[in-house]
Design an enzyme around this catalytic site. Structure first.
Site, mmCIF file in Angstrom:
data_model
loop_
_atom_site.group_PDB
_atom_site.id
_atom_site.type_symbol
_atom_site.label_atom_id
_atom_site.label_comp_id
_atom_site.label_asym_id
_atom_site.label_seq_id
_atom_site.Cartn_x
_atom_site.Cartn_y
_atom_site.Cartn_z
ATOM 1 N NE ARG A 145 -3.630 -2.134 2.780
ATOM 2 C CZ ARG A 145 -3.387 -3.298 3.421
ATOM 3 N NH1 ARG A 145 -2.193 -3.490 3.981
ATOM 4 N NH2 ARG A 145 -4.312 -4.221 3.506
ATOM 5 C CE LYS A 169 -6.258 -0.601 4.921
ATOM 6 N NZ LYS A 169 -7.594 -0.808 4.361
ATOM 7 C CG HIS A 240 -5.077 1.082 -4.029
ATOM 8 N ND1 HIS A 240 -4.475 0.872 -2.805
ATOM 9 C CD2 HIS A 240 -6.128 0.237 -4.075
ATOM 10 C CE1 HIS A 240 -5.144 -0.055 -2.145
ATOM 11 N NE2 HIS A 240 -6.150 -0.456 -2.886
ATOM 12 N NE ARG A 243 -3.384 -3.254 -1.553
ATOM 13 C CZ ARG A 243 -2.898 -4.092 -0.644
ATOM 14 N NH1 ARG A 243 -1.601 -4.344 -0.606
ATOM 15 N NH2 ARG A 243 -3.696 -4.682 0.215
ATOM 16 C CG HIS A 266 -6.708 -8.320 1.167
ATOM 17 N ND1 HIS A 266 -6.970 -8.711 -0.129
ATOM 18 C CD2 HIS A 266 -6.507 -6.972 1.106
ATOM 19 C CE1 HIS A 266 -6.923 -7.666 -0.929
ATOM 20 N NE2 HIS A 266 -6.645 -6.598 -0.204
ATOM 21 C CE1 TYR A 275 -7.182 -6.151 -6.957
ATOM 22 C CE2 TYR A 275 -7.257 -7.403 -4.923
ATOM 23 C CZ TYR A 275 -7.081 -6.221 -5.589
ATOM 24 O OH TYR A 275 -6.798 -5.079 -4.886
#
Length: 294
Positions: A145, A169, A240, A243, A266, A275
């Site tokens: 990210r 995150k 992004h 990514r 994730h 995806y």
């Protein structure tokens, strides 16, 4: 109570600064609306009726369904917090429904275009040129990210074991392998970095400005757009996008979905499965072209 919720997000959930700011703005907007429209002094005194009126007002302002749904998600998180804190006994958002949004597949850069973007002749031999190339390569070859790239330090890159440690995150660490080509280019970048700034220690930021300071979002956006504009035809040209391209290209080549999930950081497969739609479109095209009964 909004301040208490913001503190909870920042210090307990360890949400990103961007998320915290967005939640704070959403709640302040909602509080201002109910204060002006209904003379209600705080959100904890609202009912379903007042909150629904705010949602309708947002729609009438012309905000997109995606934006309205994000603000609604903020409200839901806030009232869950109030319920857990026993400030309220009933959640006024439970009847509020999200707006329908058209499903959009994540955009990605075609393989031929990304090869052109990363070609040697596009970048100068200066520090700036090699840094820009490293930004483009690192985003595409690791799938990190924007915030993860900005926070990356030299000590996080292990060229002996060919891997990089990323802080994602909610302060969650993950390890991403480094390809041979990326490793070689990191060594070249390291050389020009040291030539430019004399010394390099583990606490130095990996990507820096021309003055050697930590990079920042608009700087990375500007660089990514500059090089994607040369070859990519995508509507959105952002960090992004690279990514998305990383994930899509891996899946198109047969990578395991769970492995891609771990590489992207994730929390669950649902975020990664989006995806697979691009992969499925490619499979359908192959099927229709090759199968005799298609």
């Amino acid at each position: 109570m909004i301040d208490s919720f913001i503190n909870y997000l920042e210090f307990e959930k360890r949400s990103s600064a961007h998320t915290v700011l967005a939640y704070k703005k959403d709640l302040e907007q909602a509080a201002e609306f109910v204060s002006i429209s209904f003379e209600i002094s705080a959100l904890e005194f609202c009912t379903h009726t007042e909150l629904r009126a705010w949602i309708i007002d947002l729609v009438e302002q012309g905000l997109s369904a995606t934006t309205v749904n994000r603000k609604l998600a903020t409200l839901r998180s806030y009232y869950k917090f109030l319920m857990r804190s026993k400030v309220i006994s009933m959640d006024p958002t439970y009847k509020l429904k999200s707006l329908k949004t058209p499903k959009k597949l994540p955009e990605f850069v075609q393989e031929e275009s990304i090869s052109s973007v990363l070609s040697e002749e596009v970048y100068s031999d200066t520090f700036e040129g090699q840094r820009d190339k490293m930004i483009m390569e690192f985003l595409y070859l690791t799938g990190v990210r924007l915030s993860e790239l900005i926070g990356l330090k030299w000590k996080d890159i292990n060229l002996i074991e060919d891997q990089v440690k990323v802080l994602g995150k909610r302060q969650k660490e993950r390890i991403i392998p480094i390809t041979k080509s990326l490793k070689q280019n990191i060594l070249l970048y390291q050389k020009v970095f040291q030539e430019r700034f004399s010394k390099l220690d583990g606490n130095s930021y990996f990507i820096v400005s021309n003055k050697g300071e930590q990079s920042y979002p608009m700087m990375i956006y500007r660089i990514v757009r500059q090089y994607l504009d040369l070859f990519a035809q995508n509507t959105r040209r952002s960090p992004h996008l690279l990514r998305h391209t990383f994930a899509t290209h891996l899946l198109n080549k047969g990578a395991d979905l769970n492995a891609v999930k771990d590489l992207l950081g994730h929390a669950n497969l649902a975020a990664t499965q989006v995806y697979t739609h691009n992969t499925m479109e490619k499979l359908k095209a192959v099927f229709e072209q090759a199968h005799p009964k298609a």
